[in-house]
Design a protein around this motif. Structure first.
Motif, PDB file in Angstrom:
ATOM      1  N   ASP A 257    -138.506  89.249  33.919  1.00  0.00           N
ATOM      2  CA  ASP A 257    -139.111  87.789  34.082  1.00  0.00           C
ATOM      3  C   ASP A 257    -140.019  87.657  32.965  1.00  0.00           C
ATOM      4  O   ASP A 257    -140.781  88.581  32.597  1.00  0.00           O
ATOM      5  CB  ASP A 257    -139.872  88.146  35.382  1.00  0.00           C
ATOM      6  CG  ASP A 257    -138.982  88.054  36.660  1.00  0.00           C
ATOM      7  OD1 ASP A 257    -137.872  87.594  36.396  1.00  0.00           O
ATOM      8  OD2 ASP A 257    -139.685  88.948  37.813  1.00  0.00           O
ATOM      9  N   LYS A 283    -141.400  79.300  33.305  1.00  0.00           N
ATOM     10  CA  LYS A 283    -140.805  80.708  33.433  1.00  0.00           C
ATOM     11  C   LYS A 283    -139.315  80.851  33.005  1.00  0.00           C
ATOM     12  O   LYS A 283    -138.695  79.754  32.916  1.00  0.00           O
ATOM     13  CB  LYS A 283    -140.902  80.880  35.118  1.00  0.00           C
ATOM     14  CG  LYS A 283    -142.135  80.777  35.892  1.00  0.00           C
ATOM     15  CD  LYS A 283    -141.974  81.234  37.218  1.00  0.00           C
ATOM     16  CE  LYS A 283    -143.490  81.295  38.061  1.00  0.00           C
ATOM     17  NZ  LYS A 283    -143.357  81.615  39.135  1.00  0.00           N
ATOM     18  N   HIS A 285    -135.691  83.446  32.734  1.00  0.00           N
ATOM     19  CA  HIS A 285    -135.202  84.874  32.648  1.00  0.00           C
ATOM     20  C   HIS A 285    -134.766  85.312  31.327  1.00  0.00           C
ATOM     21  O   HIS A 285    -134.398  84.910  30.691  1.00  0.00           O
ATOM     22  CB  HIS A 285    -133.810  84.779  33.266  1.00  0.00           C
ATOM     23  CG  HIS A 285    -133.747  84.049  34.569  1.00  0.00           C
ATOM     24  ND1 HIS A 285    -134.354  84.587  35.857  1.00  0.00           N
ATOM     25  CD2 HIS A 285    -133.254  82.658  35.141  1.00  0.00           C
ATOM     26  CE1 HIS A 285    -134.439  83.823  36.695  1.00  0.00           C
ATOM     27  NE2 HIS A 285    -133.673  82.597  36.432  1.00  0.00           N
TER      28      HIS A 285
END
Length: 365
Positions: A257, A283, A285
């Protein structure tokens, strides 16, 4: 160049056909959609794989292109001509099925010549072109045999010859190697690519085997739940996946994350990263491939992520070893050359590292 090759090559120049799939939808019950608005452009002479898990919509899409399924909505254009309403036998598309679908009472030569017979081609020409097609797939000496007298690999070659004998504009292959063992699959992959290069025929290849798609394709369409997640060349699919699904479905993967904090990025278990933050999203990955992770031998840690790694398992592949373990609260996998991992054992704690720039960021959707 034999006559069969000339027929195809001339077709490439004359028709300039290519395949456009526009907003394609398929629903069997009027409620759930097996294919949900797929749009793809496939170039003339391109080898494209439809890759995805079972139920992802890849075979349904192929069957609509072939004419065996009717779209609920959307269009399919071949060489600029709408073919969605055209019956399958009038589309000039060759099809190879997983189960071969050969006529058991016919010889190999008769099976290959059958599409020409349906087109009322003169008998002498049928015999000549069928023999050429069998020769192309390496079965010139097997024309008199029936399917029951041939191996699975030989039957699949007959099916391929039958799909090519009439000079189709497009060749469709629906998991054609699924019933073959590993060695035969690899041999047939080489044969299919050789024939594709010789004929220059536009080809769509449906598979759930990522290695087949990666080694054979010019581009790969990755299917998931009735949509195409990404359509790109194999290396782009592997190195720069646009969704987490693509990153996890293709090859081994480690995900962290990653969040934007102020003007920088912070990775789970790592801390601040010294890489530029993409302009979109907050955000991400963070994808790190196992082969990007190596043993840390010391030195300047600038630009590297360095962690203490507990080995919980090892999988030996001959030329490499996959290390499975944990570091900083993360479950990680690292793939090392066998010569570097020969001294490692389950329960060892080692130092591993990867370059920060080897982490690919995928915006969280």
């Amino acid at each position: 160049m034999n006559a069969l090759s000339q027929t195809h090559s001339q077709g490439v120049v004359m028709t300039q056909a290519y395949l456009e799939i526009r907003d394609l939808v398929k629903s069997y019950d009027g409620k759930q959609q097996a294919v949900r608005g797929i749009s793809l452009d496939i170039r003339k002479g391109e080898f494209v794989s439809f890759l995805g898990p079972s139920g992802s919509g890849k075979t349904t899409t192929l069957m609509m292109v072939a004419g065996f399924e009717m779209p609920t909505s959307g269009s399919i254009l071949l060489g600029g001509r709408e073919i969605a309403p055209v019956p399958a036998h009038k589309r000039n598309i060759g099809m190879v099925f997983q189960n071969y679908a050969l006529f058991p009472h016919m010889t190999a030569l008769e099976n290959v010549g059958f599409p020409l017979r349906m087109r009322k081609t003169p008998a002498a020409e049928i015999a000549r072109r069928a023999a050429e097609a069998l020769d192309m797939v390496g079965l010139a000496a097997f024309g008199g045999r029936h399917p029951r007298e041939m191996s699975g690999g030989q039957q699949q070659r007959v099916a391929l010859a039958r799909a090519l004998v009439f000079g189709p504009d497009v060749l469709l292959l629906d998991e054609p190697l699924g019933a073959l063992d590993k060695n035969l699959r690899e041999q047939m992959q080489v044969e299919i690519k050789r024939i594709h290069r010789e004929l220059g025929i536009t080809t769509i290849y449906v598979t759930h085997d990522q290695s087949e798609a990666m080694t054979m394709s010019d581009r790969i369409a990755v299917f998931s739940q009735g949509v195409v997640e990404q359509f790109a060349p194999p290396l782009d699919i592997y190195q720069r996946p646009t969704t987490r699904f693509v990153g996890s479905f293709i090859g081994d993967s480690n995900f962290l994350d990653v969040t934007r904090q102020n003007d920088g990025l912070v990775a789970q278990g790592i801390g601040a990263l010294n890489i530029a933050a993409p302009s979109q999203a907050g955000k991400f990955h963070g994808l790190v491939r196992p082969e990007a992770i190596g043993l840390w031998t010391g030195g300047d840690e600038q630009g590297h992520c360095v962690l203490s790694f507990l080995i919980e398992g090892l999988v030996h592949y001959g030329d490499s070893v996959l290390l499975i373990g944990s570091a900083a609260g993360l479950n990680l996998r690292a793939r090392l050359p066998s010569v570097q991992a020969s001294h490692l054992h389950e329960g060892d704690t080692i130092r591993i590292a990867w370059r920060e720039n080897d982490m690919h960021l995928i915006p969280v959707q």
